[in-house]
Design a protein around this motif. Structure first.
Motif, PDB file in Angstrom:
ATOM      1  N   PHE A 410       0.776  -1.203   0.065  1.00 44.51           N
ATOM      2  CA  PHE A 410       0.179   0.234  -0.079  1.00 44.51           C
ATOM      3  C   PHE A 410       1.038   1.413  -0.003  1.00 44.51           C
ATOM      4  N   GLY A 411       0.345   2.776  -0.038  1.00 44.35           N
ATOM      5  CA  GLY A 411       0.820   3.148  -0.365  1.00 44.35           C
ATOM      6  C   GLY A 411      -0.011   4.734  -0.779  1.00 44.35           C
ATOM      7  N   LEU A 412      -0.948   4.610   0.714  1.00 41.53           N
ATOM      8  CA  LEU A 412      -1.696   6.282   0.534  1.00 41.53           C
ATOM      9  C   LEU A 412      -1.225   7.635   0.991  1.00 41.53           C
ATOM     10  N   GLN A 413      -1.243   7.636   2.714  1.00 37.18           N
ATOM     11  CA  GLN A 413      -0.483   8.435   3.224  1.00 37.18           C
ATOM     12  C   GLN A 413       0.232   7.655   4.330  1.00 37.18           C
ATOM     13  N   ALA A 414       1.514   8.615   4.644  1.00 35.74           N
ATOM     14  CA  ALA A 414       2.623   8.506   5.927  1.00 35.74           C
ATOM     15  C   ALA A 414       2.919   9.514   6.655  1.00 35.74           C
ATOM     16  N   GLY A 415       2.596   9.568   7.802  1.00 34.66           N
ATOM     17  CA  GLY A 415       3.345  10.660   8.551  1.00 34.66           C
ATOM     18  C   GLY A 415       4.754  10.142   9.102  1.00 34.66           C
ATOM     19  N   ILE A 416       5.265  12.126   9.404  1.00 36.71           N
ATOM     20  CA  ILE A 416       6.881  11.689  10.364  1.00 36.71           C
ATOM     21  C   ILE A 416       6.775  12.199  10.766  1.00 36.71           C
ATOM     22  N   TYR A 417       6.881  12.461  12.317  1.00 31.13           N
ATOM     23  CA  TYR A 417       7.551  13.428  13.341  1.00 31.13           C
ATOM     24  C   TYR A 417       8.584  13.755  13.815  1.00 31.13           C
ATOM     25  N   THR A 418       9.135  15.257  13.496  1.00 33.91           N
ATOM     26  CA  THR A 418      10.385  15.052  13.637  1.00 33.91           C
ATOM     27  C   THR A 418      10.697  16.886  14.018  1.00 33.91           C
ATOM     28  N   ASN A 419      12.039  17.414  14.064  1.00 33.62           N
ATOM     29  CA  ASN A 419      12.517  18.290  14.893  1.00 33.62           C
ATOM     30  C   ASN A 419      13.329  18.661  13.750  1.00 33.62           C
ATOM     31  N   ASN A 420      13.737  17.660  12.398  1.00 35.48           N
ATOM     32  CA  ASN A 420      14.847  17.744  11.964  1.00 35.48           C
ATOM     33  C   ASN A 420      15.034  17.671  10.786  1.00 35.48           C
ATOM     34  N   ILE A 421      15.033  19.288  10.196  1.00 38.97           N
ATOM     35  CA  ILE A 421      13.928  19.433   9.014  1.00 38.97           C
ATOM     36  C   ILE A 421      15.095  18.434   7.480  1.00 38.97           C
ATOM     37  N   LYS A 422      16.441  18.271   8.047  1.00 37.27           N
ATOM     38  CA  LYS A 422      16.910  17.508   7.452  1.00 37.27           C
ATOM     39  C   LYS A 422      16.149  15.121   6.776  1.00 37.27           C
ATOM     40  N   ASN A 423      15.763  15.274   8.296  1.00 40.40           N
ATOM     41  CA  ASN A 423      14.412  13.963   7.687  1.00 40.40           C
ATOM     42  C   ASN A 423      13.347  14.062   7.893  1.00 40.40           C
ATOM     43  N   ALA A 424      13.040  15.564   8.067  1.00 42.50           N
ATOM     44  CA  ALA A 424      12.038  15.562   7.145  1.00 42.50           C
ATOM     45  C   ALA A 424      11.595  15.493   6.084  1.00 42.50           C
ATOM     46  N   MET A 425      13.055  16.249   5.147  1.00 40.96           N
ATOM     47  CA  MET A 425      13.188  15.737   3.927  1.00 40.96           C
ATOM     48  C   MET A 425      13.809  14.793   2.999  1.00 40.96           C
ATOM     49  N   GLN A 426      14.210  14.350   4.178  1.00 50.57           N
ATOM     50  CA  GLN A 426      14.992  12.927   3.894  1.00 50.57           C
ATOM     51  C   GLN A 426      13.472  12.213   3.767  1.00 50.57           C
ATOM     52  N   ALA A 427      12.180  12.469   5.064  1.00 45.72           N
ATOM     53  CA  ALA A 427      11.374  11.381   4.500  1.00 45.72           C
ATOM     54  C   ALA A 427       9.996  12.021   3.076  1.00 45.72           C
ATOM     55  N   VAL A 428      10.053  13.181   2.869  1.00 40.61           N
ATOM     56  CA  VAL A 428       9.283  13.696   1.892  1.00 40.61           C
ATOM     57  C   VAL A 428       9.609  12.981   0.598  1.00 40.61           C
ATOM     58  N   LYS A 429      10.928  12.848   0.905  1.00 39.09           N
ATOM     59  CA  LYS A 429      11.515  12.185  -1.202  1.00 39.09           C
ATOM     60  C   LYS A 429      11.994  10.867  -0.685  1.00 39.09           C
TER      61      LYS A 429
END
Length: 482
Positions: A410-429
């Protein structure tokens, strides 16, 4: 049993075809998922009656197709006003037929009103674009533009979990775009769809534009999918049924929203107390019967034990009971079969993993269930539970967690909680899903955003503006000015 439930009398509900109430040769009893009592007798349409509804929709194409955008928007606005006035009645219908706790049923009605409001606004924003033909050497002296025209008859097949708002996500854009609709609601939640059809009738929608055909998917659904007069099928439901629709639809356009086992990543720098309430909502609202319900959580090892402890304690505080009680958080699943399936999956997990809380029935209600240390091949991990069941696992990094999230059909939606912008951008990509929600649960949705997934989560996008695009055909116009 609540007093409201005990006072409700079962009544026969007919089909709505070309503005008429049409009786069926047979009727199916509709039972309350919470109390088990019969609440209505629902018409079981024959194939002929389904074809009659398609014929009515086909003949009404010219009626709504010739209406102005202003006129279509005005009908949608009137429906909004009527639904606002009847919001309490609408919420009780949802709570009663779907066992959705009344607080969530009221929230669904509010979203439904908003969805039709968006549809009214989008009716006035359907347009094309000019094409710079002289950008090509052979295009000199030519002028062109695109227009969007109604696709025609839309076959809409809707699920039980949001019986009013997910109908709105199909009916609203279809009307806004100038289409007609044959609607087959879920067998457990037909009353919401029949109620909405009556709202549109009162709002002045011409007869034949919206037809509601209740009955089995094998009879009604197949007739809709296979009929050449239906120009598009929009479906929300299980992957197996969606794939079957895609295989039978031929060259019809299809929009398929087929569910997920949505995941959340929690990084080591997150303040756990600040996210518990959102995670509880994401996991357990509507008994977990939400396509983007939080089912899998991957927590960094440094905050893992704190999260599991606080999340489990919060889950234990949820009140189970009567959906019409305003204090109820969790009520019955939509059917006994769904309850039995969820219990079987929990039993399978119990042999290899740890049940931190729940996993049992209180009356007919499955308690909020939290499982830790579950392997990725267990059903509670790799399939869609669609129940109040959450799996929590420990990870050493966000990168590791992304790998686990993507290890799914599956691949509908996923979330991430982080205060690290590099980790957030890694997840987005790197997350292979239709939507990435940063610093919130994957259950987040507002009704104007594009909504849909990849892999077995479906094709196409909902969200009113994007559904209108799916429900229109682009036509190119070229003028030779030489």
């Amino acid at each position: 049993m609540s007093k409201v439930q005990s006072d409700v009398k079962s009544e026969k509900r007919s089909l709505i075809i070309n503005g008429e109430r049409v009786a069926a040769l047979s009727y199916t009893p509709l039972y309350s998922p919470y109390s088990g009592e019969e609440i209505a007798q629902i018409a079981a349409a024959s194939k002929k009656q389904t074809l009659d509804a398609i014929n009515s929709a086909s003949e009404a194409r010219s009626i709504i197709g010739n209406m102005t955008a202003f006129e279509r928007a005005e009908i949608l606005e009137k429906a909004v006003t009527i639904l606002r006035d009847k919001a309490d009645e609408a919420a009780k219908i949802i709570a009663f037929e779907a066992a959705k706790p009344i607080v969530f049923a009221k929230a669904e009605v509010a979203r439904t009103i908003e969805t039709y409001k968006f549809a009214a606004e989008e009716a006035k924003r359907i347009h094309g674009e000019t094409i710079p033909f002289d950008a090509a050497e052979s295009g000199a002296g030519r002028f062109g533009y695109t227009v969007r025209e109604p696709i025609g008859v839309v076959g809409a097949i809707t699920p039980f979990n949001f019986p009013m708002n997910l109908v709105a996500h199909k009916v609203g854009p279809a009307i806004a775009a100038g289409n007609t609709i044959v609607l087959k609601p879920a067998s457990q939640t037909p009353l919401s769809a029949l109620f909405i059809a009556e709202v549109f009738e009162e709002a002045g929608l011409p007869a034949g534009v919206l037809n509601v055909v209740t009955g089995s998917g094998r009879v009604v659904g197949e007739a809709i999918v296979e009929d050449d007069r239906v120009n598009m099928v929009t479906f929300t439901g299980s992957p197996s049924v969606g794939i079957g629709i895609r295989n039978k639809a031929g060259l019809k356009k299809t929009t398929l929203e087929l569910g997920s086992n949505s995941a959340l990543i929690i990084d080591k720098d997150v303040v756990i107390d600040s996210i518990i309430d959102r995670c509880i909502m994401g996991a357990f609202s509507n008994q977990g019967q939400v396509c983007i319900s939080l089912q899998r959580v991957y927590v960094h090892e440094e905050v893992y034990e704190e999260f599991v402890s606080k999340f489990a304690e919060a889950a234990k505080q949820l009140k189970v009971g009567d959906p019409l009680d305003p204090e109820t958080d969790i009520s019955a699943l939509i059917s006994q079969d769904d309850t039995d399936r969820a219990l079987a999956w929990i039993a399978e997990a119990k042999e290899q993993a740890t049940i931190r809380t729940g996993g049992k029935l209180t009356g007919r209600i499955l308690e909020p269930t939290i499982i830790t240390d579950a392997a990725s091949d267990l059903k509670v991990s790799c399939q869609e539970v669609f129940a109040p069941v959450v799996v929590i696992n420990k990870v050493g990094s966000v990168e590791e967690a992304i790998g686990y999230v993507n290890d799914s059909r599956f691949g509908l939606q996923a979330g991430i909680y982080t205060n690290n912008i590099k980790n957030a951008m890694q997840a987005v990509k790197k997350l292979y899903v239709g939507g990435v929600i940063v610093n919130d649960v994957p259950t987040f949705r507002v009704d104007q955003m594009p909504y849909g997934g990849v892999k077995n989560s479906g094709t196409g996008r909902e969200g009113v503006k994007y559904a209108v695009e799916e429900m229109t055909e682009m036509k190119l116009v070229v003028w030779n000015q030489s």
